[in-house]
Structure formats: structure tokens, C-alpha cells
Design an enzyme around this catalytic site. Structure first.
Site, mmCIF file in Angstrom:
data_model
loop_
_atom_site.group_PDB
_atom_site.id
_atom_site.type_symbol
_atom_site.label_atom_id
_atom_site.label_comp_id
_atom_site.label_asym_id
_atom_site.label_seq_id
_atom_site.Cartn_x
_atom_site.Cartn_y
_atom_site.Cartn_z
ATOM 1 N N SER A 152 2.259 5.842 -3.864
ATOM 2 C CA SER A 152 3.179 6.944 -4.175
ATOM 3 C C SER A 152 3.746 6.777 -5.576
ATOM 4 O O SER A 152 3.939 7.746 -6.300
ATOM 5 C CB SER A 152 4.353 7.001 -3.205
ATOM 6 O OG SER A 152 3.962 6.649 -1.935
ATOM 7 N N CYS A 198 -6.355 5.981 5.595
ATOM 8 C CA CYS A 198 -4.955 5.625 5.358
ATOM 9 C C CYS A 198 -4.035 5.893 6.556
ATOM 10 O O CYS A 198 -3.901 7.012 7.027
ATOM 11 C CB CYS A 198 -4.417 6.380 4.154
ATOM 12 S SG CYS A 198 -2.717 5.921 3.764
ATOM 13 N N GLU A 254 2.782 1.316 -3.919
ATOM 14 C CA GLU A 254 2.082 1.500 -5.187
ATOM 15 C C GLU A 254 1.400 2.863 -5.284
ATOM 16 O O GLU A 254 1.370 3.488 -6.348
ATOM 17 C CB GLU A 254 1.064 0.379 -5.391
ATOM 18 C CG GLU A 254 0.782 0.191 -6.875
ATOM 19 C CD GLU A 254 -0.325 -0.796 -7.171
ATOM 20 O OE1 GLU A 254 -0.742 -1.530 -6.259
ATOM 21 O OE2 GLU A 254 -0.775 -0.805 -8.328
ATOM 22 N N ALA A 313 0.845 -1.195 0.000
ATOM 23 C CA ALA A 313 0.000 0.000 0.000
ATOM 24 C C ALA A 313 0.878 1.243 0.000
ATOM 25 O O ALA A 313 0.535 2.260 -0.594
ATOM 26 C CB ALA A 313 -0.926 0.002 1.216
ATOM 27 N N GLU A 351 6.114 12.469 1.132
ATOM 28 C CA GLU A 351 6.872 11.835 0.061
ATOM 29 C C GLU A 351 6.513 12.461 -1.292
ATOM 30 O O GLU A 351 7.402 12.771 -2.104
ATOM 31 C CB GLU A 351 6.529 10.347 0.083
ATOM 32 C CG GLU A 351 7.408 9.495 -0.750
ATOM 33 C CD GLU A 351 7.007 8.026 -0.637
ATOM 34 O OE1 GLU A 351 6.335 7.634 0.345
ATOM 35 O OE2 GLU A 351 7.364 7.271 -1.545
HETATM 36 C C1 HEM Z 1 0.328 8.394 -1.302
HETATM 37 C C2 HEM Z 1 -0.887 8.239 -1.451
HETATM 38 C C3 HEM Z 1 -1.761 7.269 -0.718
HETATM 39 C C4 HEM Z 1 -3.096 7.135 -0.965
HETATM 40 C C5 HEM Z 1 -3.922 7.917 -1.982
HETATM 41 C C6 HEM Z 1 -3.591 6.125 -0.049
HETATM 42 C C7 HEM Z 1 -4.921 5.737 0.025
HETATM 43 C C8 HEM Z 1 -5.443 4.881 0.976
HETATM 44 C C9 HEM Z 1 -6.848 4.650 1.183
HETATM 45 C C10 HEM Z 1 -7.982 5.278 0.400
HETATM 46 C C11 HEM Z 1 -6.976 3.767 2.217
HETATM 47 C C12 HEM Z 1 -8.285 3.260 2.841
HETATM 48 C C13 HEM Z 1 -8.728 1.926 2.313
HETATM 49 C C14 HEM Z 1 -10.078 1.499 2.881
HETATM 50 O O1 HEM Z 1 -10.724 2.273 3.593
HETATM 51 O O2 HEM Z 1 -10.524 0.371 2.580
HETATM 52 C C15 HEM Z 1 -5.638 3.438 2.655
HETATM 53 C C16 HEM Z 1 -5.338 2.557 3.666
HETATM 54 C C17 HEM Z 1 -4.057 2.175 3.971
HETATM 55 N N1 HEM Z 1 -2.883 2.744 3.510
HETATM 56 FE FE1 HEM Z 1 -2.720 4.262 2.191
HETATM 57 N N2 HEM Z 1 -2.566 5.641 0.711
HETATM 58 C C18 HEM Z 1 -1.416 6.320 0.353
HETATM 59 C C19 HEM Z 1 -0.151 6.145 0.911
HETATM 60 C C20 HEM Z 1 0.171 5.178 1.829
HETATM 61 C C21 HEM Z 1 1.476 4.980 2.407
HETATM 62 C C22 HEM Z 1 2.703 5.818 2.092
HETATM 63 C C23 HEM Z 1 1.369 3.891 3.246
HETATM 64 C C24 HEM Z 1 2.363 3.204 4.129
HETATM 65 C C25 HEM Z 1 3.502 3.538 4.431
HETATM 66 C C26 HEM Z 1 0.003 3.433 3.200
HETATM 67 C C27 HEM Z 1 -0.481 2.342 3.897
HETATM 68 C C28 HEM Z 1 -1.824 2.065 4.064
HETATM 69 C C29 HEM Z 1 -2.330 0.996 4.909
HETATM 70 C C30 HEM Z 1 -1.493 0.012 5.706
HETATM 71 C C31 HEM Z 1 -3.738 1.070 4.864
HETATM 72 C C32 HEM Z 1 -4.753 0.207 5.627
HETATM 73 C C33 HEM Z 1 -5.227 0.983 6.838
HETATM 74 C C34 HEM Z 1 -6.384 0.329 7.559
HETATM 75 O O3 HEM Z 1 -7.110 -0.479 6.968
HETATM 76 O O4 HEM Z 1 -6.582 0.631 8.757
HETATM 77 N N3 HEM Z 1 -0.698 4.241 2.342
HETATM 78 N N4 HEM Z 1 -4.720 4.144 1.884
#
Ligand code: HEM
Ligand code: SF4
Lengths: 73, 418
Positions: free
Chosen positions: B261, B367, B259, B256, B376
Site C-alpha cells: 500500500s 493475496c 509495503e 506484505a 485502503e
Molecule cells: C495493496 C496492494 C497489494 C498488492 C498489489 C499485493 C500483492 C500480492 C501478491 C501478488 C501476492 C501473491 C504472492 C505469490 O503468489 O507468491 C500477495 C500475497 C500476500 N499478500 Fe498481498 N498485496 C497487497 C496488499 C496486501 C495487504 C494489505 C496485505 C495484508 C494485510 C497483504 C498480505 C499478503 C500476504 C500475507 C500474502 C501471502 C499469501 C499466501 O501466500 O497465501 N497484501 N500479495
């Protein structure tokens, strides 16, 4: 909005429902902090009128409903 | 920006669907007409008086939630379930559902299981912790922009910059050693490519889990200042999480965090190149950058279709009630382009002050890495435009190949010169 009298607020936070992504700290770093485990720490429960907008923004941005704003009392 | 929308299936006259009863369903996911903006058909869905029913590749028929207020309500409702083991869970492909149900990454878990895992990770991503990462991320971007410039032009902004930045940052955070970085890049390029077969993806994921498994052992013995070390010596050692679960949780964080970033950085760079007046504003006043990143996140909404849920009780929304037991998709891109929430949503405006977009989702799954993601993207873009002021795209927008099969929207390749 502009002409309405700006009043103080009372904030409440609930670490049990906090999702820890720090939206409150981004909205109002003078009112909120996060502990080492990422959970919300309320710095000021009684929000002066000048910080009211930021407090309401934090309550709006908080994704988990862990920040709530109330009338002072 | 004028590629025709390849979605004839939304027209019931040309595609009656598998059965007559499905005739009104919208075939989903929809393709973007312009790589910058979520599919045009979302506008009509937002205005409808009722919810739209979709037909997804697995044959399931989840509801589509499109208004900003509804998306927030549908994601923060206590009856919103992310559990992929539920047969009604609307994974876009059957393979994805089987994998998620078996691996149980916390993005596809409900409380209290979700809360336990999330609590182990949030401390790594606090506003303060992420702020302290700035110098390290600046160094990574400075190094990778030199790599880009060392390539013969036209170089690929995806492979030669964004992918290198995002893999380096996430591997550092987790503690994947430098010598495994190329291996990680190779595996993720297989698992994330639409040209890979199911077997190839399976084998790549197997290799990734093998790497994480080895790292957990190494770091349990010789802990360093990184996320895997802290989880291996903390929750795993104390028996608060199983090794199987820990592997999945590290795997989802790697994926997550990488991909999103990787896809955001080239798209955001292109969006600014296409709107030179906005880029000029940023050059004149660098203080605008943090707000510009949020605006780019809203505008591009790359994680549009990631938010899959099942309603465990009726969920009432302004556009209708999602009945208990039904699957739904809360479309982040539709919400972020709702004119009721964002005036002139189709306009990229780096001075927009409104930040209540849902590009990172909403509710308890919002997120966990968002503060890192914002930083980043900001540093990667600033470094790129500062170091390569003459940067230009070699292809017209319409000719850039989109990564159609991925849950996160992105471009396969973005040839650039300078
Ligand atoms: C850079 C743009 C990013 C976008 C647009 C993004 C978007 C999202 C979104 C929409 C979700 C919610 C998914 C859901 O509700 O089912 C999510 C969850 C998550 N993201 Fe991101 N993300 C980004 C960057 C990152 C980064 C840098 C990390 C980790 C270092 C990350 C790790 C995660 C993880 C582990 C979850 C699951 C959280 C949970 O279910 O409690 N994401 N992300
Ligand atoms: S915004 Fe809400 S969920 Fe996020 S840290 Fe603050 S209180 Fe917790």
C-alpha cells in the site's frame, strides 16, 4: 454473445480448495458468501439466467478453482 | 516518461553473460522505463513463440512467464511450488532465499503447510470483515492528510502520507499498539531501504521480531480485538502452530500489508495527476472509484516480480513447457499488460470493466489481504484528492527516484505541493 439464448447454470463450490480471498463474493454477492473462517458458502446452486454472467465471472475470478459452473441437470 | 531503459544486458552483443551458453539469457530484473508501466521488454517476450530464460542476480536461470493465460495457468497449476528451501527456487538475491528458507513465511510454503496457516488468517480478511473497517480507515486517512498539509511544501507523499497511512492501518489490524508505531516505522524504513547494509537489515528484522514476540506474550495474557490476540489465544494456545512459525507469519503479514500500500498510493496518485481527464471522471462520478482502484492495480502492477515458483512437474503453457525441477517467475505486470487480455493495456481507463487482472497474483497464494488493500488504496486516494484538490507533483516523472532493490515496485520520494 447477445443473441445466444441465455440459460440457467448449476454452481458447485469446494471449501477444501477455497483460498478464501472472496473473489466470488465480489463477483456475485447474491450467489456467494464467506463463513467466519473466510471459506466459500454457496447461497444459490441453481443460477437463474439473469445471474448467469455473474456466476461465470465468479468461476473465472476464483483463483483456486473452488467455483465451477455446470449445465443445469 | 522518456527515461532511457537501463538494460544493456538484454543485448547479447554488449553483454555476453558469464558464459557463452548464457548468451541469450535476459538479465533480470529489468528496470522500468516509465515508473507507471512494467518494463517494455515484456512485450517482446509475450510475443515470442517460446519461454524466455532469465539470468537473475543469484546466477540462477528461471523461465519468465508473460502471457495472461500462461501466468494464470502457471500460478494455479498443482505443480507450482513456492517452497524457498528448494535450491531451484529463484529468489532474486541469495540473502532473500536464505531468509525465506529459514523463516518459512507462508507466502513461500506449499500445501498442506501453507493451507494450515492461510486458513488461520483468511477469516480476518473476508469481504464482510474488511467492509466493517471502512470508518476506521477513513479516520486514519483524514488524520494523515492533515499531517501532510501541516508539513512545509513541498512535502513527501511517500513519507508524509502513504507510509503513515499504511503503517497505521496494518498495525491496527494486527494490534501493534500506537506507542510502538514510530518504532515500527523506523524499523521498516531501514529494512525496506536500498541504502541499508545487510547487517542493518538483519538488525532491523531482529528488532521487528522482538516486538512481535513481546506482543504475542502481552496479548496471550490480555487479549484484545485484533489479529495477534486471536492467533495467540487460538492456534498458538492450542498447539496448532509453533511460536517460530507464528512470528514469521505475523512478520510477513505486517510487511506484505505495509509495503504494497505504501508503494501503491503515491504511484496511483501520480498516475491520476498525469491523466487529469481520468481524475475528472472520478470527481464527477465517485461510484467509479472501486473500479478505478482495480484499474490502477492492473496498470501499475507493483508486485510484478513477487511470484517466484519451482515446477515440481512439467507445466505446459501456450508459450512452451516449464520442465520439472526448473524455477520460473510468473510476471504479473506482463500478464496485466497483455493486449490479448486487456485491449489497449497501456491506457489508464478508470471505466474499464474487466477485472480479471492478476495484480494480486493467482492460485492458492493470491493475496490474502487484497480486500483490505483495495479499500485502503481507495480511501487514501479519495481523501487525498478531496482534501487537497490543488495537489501537484514537484518533479517530472523521469526524475522521481525508484526503489530499485525492492521486490515491490515503488518510488523512494514523491515531493508534492498544493
Ligand atoms: C495493496 C496492494 C497489494 C498488492 C498489489 C499485493 C500483492 C500480492 C501478491 C501478488 C501476492 C501473491 C504472492 C505469490 O503468489 O507468491 C500477495 C500475497 C500476500 N499478500 Fe498481498 N498485496 C497487497 C496488499 C496486501 C495487504 C494489505 C496485505 C495484508 C494485510 C497483504 C498480505 C499478503 C500476504 C500475507 C500474502 C501471502 C499469501 C499466501 O501466500 O497465501 N497484501 N500479495
Ligand atoms: S473466489 Fe474461490 S477461493 Fe475465493 S473465496 Fe470464493 S471460492 Fe474461495
Amino acid at each position: 454473445m447477445v443473441s445466444r439464448p441465455v440459460t440457467a447454470l448449476r454452481l458447485e463450490t469446494d471449501p477444501d480448495t477455497c483460498a478464501g480471498a472472496g473473489q466470488c463474493v465480489r463477483a456475485a454477492p447474491d450467489l456467494f458468501d464467506q463463513d467466519d473462517d473466510g471459506l466459500v458458502v454457496l447461497l444459490r446452486a441453481h443460477v437463474p439466467p439473469e445471474a448467469r454472467e455473474r456466476a461465470l465471472t465468479a468461476a473465472d475470478w476464483c483463483p483456486s478453482g473452488a467455483v465451477t459452473a455446470h449445465d443445469p441437470s | 516518461m522518456t527515461r532511457p531503459a537501463p538494460d544493456p544486458a538484454t543485448d547479447p552483443a554488449t553483454d555476453p553473460g558469464p558464459t557463452a551458453a548464457d548468451g541469450d539469457d535476459t538479465s533480470f530484473p529489468l528496470a522500468r522505463t516509465c515508473p507507471f508501466t512494467p518494463p517494455d521488454d515484456y512485450a517482446g517476450m509475450r510475443e515470442r513463440a517460446d519461454l524466455t530464460r532469465a539470468r537473475i542476480p543469484s546466477g540462477k536461470r528461471p523461465w519468465l512467464v508473460t502471457r495472461h493465460e500462461d501466468v494464470r495457468a502457471a500460478l494455479s497449476h498443482p505443480a507450482a511450488s513456492s517452497d524457498a528451501r528448494n535450491p531451484a527456487f529463484p529468489a532474486l538475491g541469495d540473502g532473500e532465499q536464505v531468509v525465506a528458507a529459514e523463516l518459512r513465511p507462508f507466502i513461500r510454503m506449499d500445501p498442506p503447510d501453507h493451507t494450515l496457516v492461510r486458513r488461520m488468517l483468511v477469516g480476518e480478511f473476508t469481504v464482510r470483515r474488511v467492509r466493517a473497517m471502512r470508518p476506521a480507515i477513513e479516520a486514519v486517512c483524514a488524520e494523515q492528510v492533515e499531517y501532510l498539509l501541516s508539513r512545509p511544501a513541498p512535502a513527501d507523499l511517500v513519507a508524509d502520507y502513504a507510509n503513515r497511512v499504511s503503517t497505521t492501518v496494518i498495525c491496527r489490524l494486527l494490534g501493534v499498539p500506537l506507542e510502538d508505531l514510530e518504532f515500527f516505522r523506523r524499523i521498516t524504513s531501514i529494512s525496506g531501504s536500498r541504502d541499508s547494509t545487510e547487517e542493518e537489515v538483519g538488525a532491523a528484522l531482529g528488532e521487528l521480531f522482538g516486538l512481535i514476540d513481546r506482543l504475542i506474550d502481552d496479548k496471550a495474557k490480555d487479549p484484545r480485538d485484533d489479529l495477534i490476540s486471536r492467533l495467540a489465544t487460538g492456534p498458538l494456545a492450542r498447539g496448532e502452530i509453533t511460536r517460530h512459525s507464528l512470528l514469521s507469519q505475523i512478520g510477513i503479514t505486517l510487511n506484505a500489508g505495509h509495503e504494497t500500500s505504501r508503494n501503491m498510493i503515491p504511484l496511483a496518485a501520480l498516475a491520476l495527476l498525469e491523466h487529469p481527464e481520468q481524475l475528472e471522471l472520478l470527481r464527477e462520478d465517485p461510484q467509479l472509484w472501486p473500479g478505478a482502484v482495480d484499474e490502477l492495480l492492473r496498470y501499475l502492477s507493483v508486485a510484478d516480480v513477487i511470484t517466484l515458483r519451482v515446477a515440481t512437474e512439467d507445466i505446459p503453457l501456450s508459450s512452451g513447457t516449464i520442465p520439472a525441477g526448473d524455477g520460473y517467475i510468473a510476471l504479473l505486470g506482463a500478464a496485466n499488460h497483455d493486449p490479448g487480455a486487456f485491449p489497449e493495456p497501456g491506457r489508464l481507463d478508470v471505466r474499464r470493466t474487466q477485472r480479471n487482472h492478476v495484480a494480486f497474483g493467482y492460485g492458492t497464494h493470491q493475496c490474502v489481504g487484497q480486500n483490505l488493500g483495495r479499500l485502503e488504496i481507495e480511501i487514501a486516494l479519495r481523501t487525498l484528492f478531496d482534501r487537497v484538490p490543488t495537489l501537484r507533483s514537484e518533479l517530472a516523472l523521469a526524475d522521481l527516484p525508484a526503489r530499485s532493490s525492492s521486490a515491490i515496485f515503488g518510488l523512494d520520494e514523491v515531493p508534492v505541493s498544493w
